[in-house]
Design an enzyme around this catalytic site. Structure first.
Site, PDB file in Angstrom:
ATOM      1  N   ASN A   1       0.833  -1.205   0.000  1.00 28.46           N
ATOM      2  CA  ASN A   1       0.000   0.000   0.000  1.00 28.46           C
ATOM      3  C   ASN A   1       0.868   1.256   0.000  1.00 28.46           C
ATOM      4  O   ASN A   1       1.845   1.339   0.733  1.00 28.46           O
ATOM      5  CB  ASN A   1      -0.915   0.003   1.225  1.00 28.46           C
ATOM      6  CG  ASN A   1      -1.785  -1.249   1.283  1.00 28.46           C
ATOM      7  OD1 ASN A   1      -2.044  -1.856   0.255  1.00 28.46           O
ATOM      8  ND2 ASN A   1      -2.194  -1.629   2.466  1.00 28.46           N
TER       9      ASN A   1
ATOM     10  N   ASP B   1      -0.464   4.243   0.689  1.00 25.43           N
ATOM     11  CA  ASP B   1      -1.362   5.269   1.253  1.00 25.43           C
ATOM     12  C   ASP B   1      -0.921   5.859   2.590  1.00 25.43           C
ATOM     13  O   ASP B   1      -1.628   6.700   3.152  1.00 25.43           O
ATOM     14  CB  ASP B   1      -2.766   4.692   1.382  1.00 25.43           C
ATOM     15  CG  ASP B   1      -2.771   3.374   2.165  1.00 25.43           C
ATOM     16  OD1 ASP B   1      -2.050   3.264   3.167  1.00 25.43           O
ATOM     17  OD2 ASP B   1      -3.504   2.451   1.754  1.00 25.43           O
TER      18      ASP B   1
ATOM     19  N   HIS C   1       5.521  -1.005  -3.170  1.00 20.94           N
ATOM     20  CA  HIS C   1       4.884  -0.487  -4.391  1.00 20.94           C
ATOM     21  C   HIS C   1       4.953   1.036  -4.454  1.00 20.94           C
ATOM     22  O   HIS C   1       4.162   1.674  -5.139  1.00 20.94           O
ATOM     23  CB  HIS C   1       3.420  -0.944  -4.494  1.00 20.94           C
ATOM     24  CG  HIS C   1       3.287  -2.377  -4.923  1.00 20.94           C
ATOM     25  ND1 HIS C   1       2.081  -3.011  -5.037  1.00 20.94           N
ATOM     26  CD2 HIS C   1       4.219  -3.299  -5.257  1.00 20.94           C
ATOM     27  CE1 HIS C   1       2.265  -4.257  -5.429  1.00 20.94           C
ATOM     28  NE2 HIS C   1       3.563  -4.465  -5.562  1.00 20.94           N
TER      29      HIS C   1
ATOM     30  N   CYS D   1      10.748  14.829  -9.542  1.00 17.00           N
ATOM     31  CA  CYS D   1      10.748  15.527 -10.831  1.00 17.00           C
ATOM     32  C   CYS D   1      11.280  14.572 -11.895  1.00 17.00           C
ATOM     33  O   CYS D   1      12.344  13.975 -11.724  1.00 17.00           O
ATOM     34  CB  CYS D   1      11.633  16.771 -10.749  1.00 17.00           C
ATOM     35  SG  CYS D   1      11.938  17.520 -12.368  1.00 17.00           S
TER      36      CYS D   1
ATOM     37  N   CYS E   1       8.116  21.052 -11.085  1.00 15.19           N
ATOM     38  CA  CYS E   1       9.312  21.244 -10.266  1.00 15.19           C
ATOM     39  C   CYS E   1       9.647  22.735 -10.186  1.00 15.19           C
ATOM     40  O   CYS E   1       9.653  23.439 -11.199  1.00 15.19           O
ATOM     41  CB  CYS E   1      10.448  20.470 -10.929  1.00 15.19           C
ATOM     42  SG  CYS E   1      12.050  20.711 -10.188  1.00 15.19           S
TER      43      CYS E   1
ATOM     44  N   CYS F   1      13.258  23.256 -12.129  1.00 13.33           N
ATOM     45  CA  CYS F   1      13.467  23.115 -13.580  1.00 13.33           C
ATOM     46  C   CYS F   1      12.165  23.087 -14.380  1.00 13.33           C
ATOM     47  O   CYS F   1      12.174  22.901 -15.591  1.00 13.33           O
ATOM     48  CB  CYS F   1      14.287  21.854 -13.865  1.00 13.33           C
ATOM     49  SG  CYS F   1      13.324  20.346 -13.793  1.00 13.33           S
TER      50      CYS F   1
ATOM     51  N   GLY G   1      -4.518  -9.124   4.496  1.00 13.24           N
ATOM     52  CA  GLY G   1      -5.222  -8.270   3.549  1.00 13.24           C
ATOM     53  C   GLY G   1      -4.643  -8.263   2.149  1.00 13.24           C
ATOM     54  O   GLY G   1      -4.685  -7.260   1.458  1.00 13.24           O
TER      55      GLY G   1
ATOM     56  N   SER H   1      -4.334 -11.006  -1.407  1.00 14.45           N
ATOM     57  CA  SER H   1      -4.558 -12.341  -1.970  1.00 14.45           C
ATOM     58  C   SER H   1      -3.297 -12.858  -2.659  1.00 14.45           C
ATOM     59  O   SER H   1      -3.322 -13.898  -3.294  1.00 14.45           O
ATOM     60  CB  SER H   1      -5.734 -12.300  -2.942  1.00 14.45           C
ATOM     61  OG  SER H   1      -5.502 -11.298  -3.908  1.00 14.45           O
TER      62      SER H   1
ATOM     63  N   ASN I   1      -6.893 -13.327   5.412  1.00 18.72           N
ATOM     64  CA  ASN I   1      -7.457 -12.719   4.206  1.00 18.72           C
ATOM     65  C   ASN I   1      -8.838 -13.305   3.951  1.00 18.72           C
ATOM     66  O   ASN I   1      -9.084 -14.461   4.260  1.00 18.72           O
ATOM     67  CB  ASN I   1      -6.538 -12.992   3.001  1.00 18.72           C
ATOM     68  CG  ASN I   1      -6.833 -12.075   1.841  1.00 18.72           C
ATOM     69  OD1 ASN I   1      -6.904 -10.858   1.999  1.00 18.72           O
ATOM     70  ND2 ASN I   1      -7.033 -12.636   0.662  1.00 18.72           N
TER      71      ASN I   1
HETATM   72 ZN    ZN Z   1      13.205  19.370 -11.708  1.00 22.44          ZN
END
Ligand code: ZN
Length: 260
Positions: free
Chosen positions: A114, A116, A131, A139, A164, A167, A204, A206, A230
């Site tokens: 996750n 989050d 992940h 940037c 950014c 730049c 949580g 699979s 799960n």
């Molecule tokens: Zn930049």
């Protein structure tokens, strides 16, 4: 044994395994966050990626790294509402239970799919986000890294792709898109954590396969006991010491009752 007493005996056994472990790690997935009202990014047909795809049928996947590079506005337009939901979400009892298990010394590391930030917000200290994460953005031109939240808050106001300051390159949140490699540093840290573990508490997810779930394979191959929580079956059910097919927000807090 009745179903209910079997359920509690499984939780007690899982707690016993955690108590006797020397180095337990946790592996979590979207099932934790859906209970905080965050949809599963990858659920076929309903997840974020699917929705972005449907909005631009004529365009290559806007949530792929190639799509992002070609049309970041389409990506932000599709991703923005979900990010708003994530920023407004609260950790749930499953997140808090894992933070308590870590604070009490029963688990050492949380590896999560996750992005989050809910584990961190629940108070977990050692979190590896395989992940990617919504904590930061990079940037795509000069690779400067900035906190993602202010960039999104600005996007919610003006609807413009965040750029950014140095730049003027496009800022990409550090979540992993389709076609993008998993973050190397996080994967190396996760492998290191898993290589020494004797228990893996999987909650949580699979475990649909892929580089992140290879970590579970590594743990199993070296003899770690797997505890699976799960709602739906996983590829590892037959290899797990304990399989609890129930809701993570019920099971994880219940574990604490057996770990004073
Ligand atoms: Zn930049």
């Amino acid at each position: 044994m009745s179903e209910i007493s079997e359920y509690f005996s499984q939780i007690r056994s899982a707690a016993d395994i955690l108590r006797q472990s020397h180095l337990a790690v946790t592996f979590t997935g979207a099932g934790l966050s859906t209970r905080s009202g965050i949809p599963d990014f990858r659920s076929p047909g309903t997840g974020l990626w699917a929705r972005i795809d449907l909005s631009r049928r004529d365009e290559p996947n806007a949530a792929s790294i190639q799509g992002f590079a070609r049309n970041p506005q389409a990506f932000y337009n599709g991703f923005g509402p979900l990010v708003e939901k994530i920023f407004n979400a609260e950790p749930n009892p499953a997140h808090f239970a894992l933070a308590k298990l870590e604070a009490d010394g029963y688990i050492k590391t949380i590896i999560t799919q996750n992005a989050d930030l809910l584990h961190l917000r629940a108070g977990s200290q050692r979190v590896i986000e395989v992940h990617g994460t919504l904590l930061e953005a990079t940037c795509i031109r000069c690779y400067k890294v900035k906190p993602a939240r202010p960039l999104f808050l600005q996007f919610f106001i003006d609807g413009q792709v965040p750029r950014c300051r140095e730049c003027n390159g496009v800022m990409k949140p550090n979540v992993i898109l389709t076609g993008e490699q998993l973050p190397k540093i996080a994967i190396i840290a996760a492998r290191k954590a898993v290589q020494k573990c004797d228990v893996m508490l999987i909650a949580g997810t699979s475990l649909p396969g892929g580089p992140a779930t290879e970590l579970v394979e590594i743990a199993y191959d070296q003899g770690a006991k797997l505890i699976l929580v799960n709602l739906t079956p996983t590829l590892f059910d037959s290899k797990a010491e304990i399989v609890i097919k129930a809701d993570v927000v019920k099971v994880l807090p219940a574990l604490l009752n057996y770990l004073p």
